[in-house]
Design a protein around this motif. Structure first.
Motif, PDB file in Angstrom:
ATOM      1  N   ARG A  14       0.836  -1.207   0.000  1.00  0.00           N
ATOM      2  CA  ARG A  14       0.000   0.000   0.000  1.00  0.00           C
ATOM      3  C   ARG A  14       0.875   1.264   0.000  1.00  0.00           C
ATOM      4  O   ARG A  14       1.842   1.351   0.737  1.00  0.00           O
ATOM      5  CB  ARG A  14      -0.926   0.018   1.204  1.00  0.00           C
ATOM      6  CG  ARG A  14      -1.965   1.150   1.149  1.00  0.00           C
ATOM      7  CD  ARG A  14      -2.953   1.068   2.301  1.00  0.00           C
ATOM      8  NE  ARG A  14      -3.781  -0.134   2.263  1.00  0.00           N
ATOM      9  CZ  ARG A  14      -4.868  -0.270   1.496  1.00  0.00           C
ATOM     10  NH1 ARG A  14      -5.257   0.706   0.708  1.00  0.00           N
ATOM     11  NH2 ARG A  14      -5.572  -1.375   1.539  1.00  0.00           N
ATOM     12  N   ARG A  34       2.292   4.953   0.661  1.00  0.00           N
ATOM     13  CA  ARG A  34       2.328   5.898   1.789  1.00  0.00           C
ATOM     14  C   ARG A  34       2.665   7.263   1.211  1.00  0.00           C
ATOM     15  O   ARG A  34       3.741   7.461   0.650  1.00  0.00           O
ATOM     16  CB  ARG A  34       3.401   5.487   2.804  1.00  0.00           C
ATOM     17  CG  ARG A  34       3.041   4.234   3.550  1.00  0.00           C
ATOM     18  CD  ARG A  34       4.093   3.862   4.549  1.00  0.00           C
ATOM     19  NE  ARG A  34       4.219   4.873   5.591  1.00  0.00           N
ATOM     20  CZ  ARG A  34       5.170   4.882   6.504  1.00  0.00           C
ATOM     21  NH1 ARG A  34       6.084   3.950   6.518  1.00  0.00           N
ATOM     22  NH2 ARG A  34       5.213   5.825   7.419  1.00  0.00           N
ATOM     23  N   ARG A  35       1.745   8.194   1.331  1.00  0.00           N
ATOM     24  CA  ARG A  35       1.955   9.527   0.759  1.00  0.00           C
ATOM     25  C   ARG A  35       3.176  10.194   1.379  1.00  0.00           C
ATOM     26  O   ARG A  35       3.395  10.117   2.577  1.00  0.00           O
ATOM     27  CB  ARG A  35       0.732  10.394   0.991  1.00  0.00           C
ATOM     28  CG  ARG A  35      -0.472   9.915   0.221  1.00  0.00           C
ATOM     29  CD  ARG A  35      -1.623  10.920   0.322  1.00  0.00           C
ATOM     30  NE  ARG A  35      -2.830  10.356  -0.231  1.00  0.00           N
ATOM     31  CZ  ARG A  35      -3.152  10.437  -1.515  1.00  0.00           C
ATOM     32  NH1 ARG A  35      -2.385  11.066  -2.355  1.00  0.00           N
ATOM     33  NH2 ARG A  35      -4.274   9.883  -1.949  1.00  0.00           N
ATOM     34  N   TYR A  46       6.232   9.343   0.767  1.00  0.00           N
ATOM     35  CA  TYR A  46       7.324   8.378   0.867  1.00  0.00           C
ATOM     36  C   TYR A  46       7.522   7.685  -0.474  1.00  0.00           C
ATOM     37  O   TYR A  46       6.621   7.653  -1.301  1.00  0.00           O
ATOM     38  CB  TYR A  46       7.005   7.296   1.903  1.00  0.00           C
ATOM     39  CG  TYR A  46       6.978   7.779   3.321  1.00  0.00           C
ATOM     40  CD1 TYR A  46       8.074   7.611   4.153  1.00  0.00           C
ATOM     41  CD2 TYR A  46       5.839   8.383   3.847  1.00  0.00           C
ATOM     42  CE1 TYR A  46       8.048   8.037   5.464  1.00  0.00           C
ATOM     43  CE2 TYR A  46       5.799   8.816   5.160  1.00  0.00           C
ATOM     44  CZ  TYR A  46       6.903   8.639   5.968  1.00  0.00           C
ATOM     45  OH  TYR A  46       6.873   9.066   7.262  1.00  0.00           O
ATOM     46  N   TYR A  89       9.114   3.847  -1.993  1.00  0.00           N
ATOM     47  CA  TYR A  89       9.469   2.509  -1.543  1.00  0.00           C
ATOM     48  C   TYR A  89      10.860   2.128  -2.030  1.00  0.00           C
ATOM     49  O   TYR A  89      11.178   2.268  -3.213  1.00  0.00           O
ATOM     50  CB  TYR A  89       8.437   1.494  -2.044  1.00  0.00           C
ATOM     51  CG  TYR A  89       8.661   0.119  -1.477  1.00  0.00           C
ATOM     52  CD1 TYR A  89       8.319  -0.168  -0.169  1.00  0.00           C
ATOM     53  CD2 TYR A  89       9.231  -0.879  -2.260  1.00  0.00           C
ATOM     54  CE1 TYR A  89       8.537  -1.429   0.367  1.00  0.00           C
ATOM     55  CE2 TYR A  89       9.440  -2.148  -1.737  1.00  0.00           C
ATOM     56  CZ  TYR A  89       9.103  -2.409  -0.421  1.00  0.00           C
ATOM     57  OH  TYR A  89       9.317  -3.646   0.095  1.00  0.00           O
ATOM     58  N   TRP A 101      10.067   2.062   3.475  1.00  0.00           N
ATOM     59  CA  TRP A 101       9.646   3.369   2.975  1.00  0.00           C
ATOM     60  C   TRP A 101      10.643   4.439   3.404  1.00  0.00           C
ATOM     61  O   TRP A 101      11.124   4.425   4.528  1.00  0.00           O
ATOM     62  CB  TRP A 101       8.271   3.724   3.492  1.00  0.00           C
ATOM     63  CG  TRP A 101       7.213   2.832   2.926  1.00  0.00           C
ATOM     64  CD1 TRP A 101       6.672   1.730   3.500  1.00  0.00           C
ATOM     65  CD2 TRP A 101       6.599   2.975   1.652  1.00  0.00           C
ATOM     66  NE1 TRP A 101       5.753   1.172   2.661  1.00  0.00           N
ATOM     67  CE2 TRP A 101       5.676   1.911   1.514  1.00  0.00           C
ATOM     68  CE3 TRP A 101       6.720   3.881   0.612  1.00  0.00           C
ATOM     69  CZ2 TRP A 101       4.898   1.733   0.387  1.00  0.00           C
ATOM     70  CZ3 TRP A 101       5.944   3.708  -0.516  1.00  0.00           C
ATOM     71  CH2 TRP A 101       5.038   2.654  -0.624  1.00  0.00           C
TER      72      TRP A 101
END
Length: 139
Positions: free
Chosen positions: A110, A112-113, A115, A117, A137
């Motif tokens: 999923r 993560r705003r 950030y 990966y 992240w």
């Protein structure tokens, strides 16, 4: 005034001995209760004394180096894009029981705003040992 009993001991001496034993018994009963109360309060207030800030993140890791380099990554067929997810590619994981690398298939993670990966990878250390870095992240 002391009164003699059959055993030859005086009543007041016997009474004093019983009173002393009762006092010891009462004192011994009170001490564990007091200690339990103090321990309970210490535990209750000790947890409140330090709380970790809500924004802090804890990372725990154990670094294990191995002398066997991982094989080259496998070619995986990339699935179609999924809204709100990013693809974490597969990687080689070390299996100590089998004493070899084992392939772990890629998977969706999923988003993560704020950030991006960083996929799992192996890194060679200064002494020639290989160290695994799991996917994570980064801001």
């Amino acid at each position: 005034m002391p009164v003699n009993t059959r055993g030859g001991a005086t009543f007041s001496a016997l009474h004093a001995a019983i009173a002393a034993m009762k006092g010891e018994h009462t004192m011994m009963m009170r001490l564990p209760r007091k200690l339990a109360l103090i321990a309970g309060l210490a535990i209750a207030f000790g947890g409140m004394a330090y709380t970790q800030p809500a924004a802090a993140q804890v990372h725990v890791g154990v670094g294990i180096g191995i002398g066997i380099a991982p094989p080259p990554p496998r070619v995986e067929r990339l699935p179609p894009p999924r809204a709100g997810f990013v693809w974490a590619p597969g990687y080689w994981r070390w299996n100590a029981r089998w004493h070899r690398h084992v392939w772990v298939t890629g998977h969706w993670v999923r988003v993560r705003r704020g950030y991006h990966y960083r996929p799992a990878h192996w890194q060679r250390g200064p002494r020639g040992q290989w160290h695994f870095r799991p996917g994570h992240w980064v801001r």
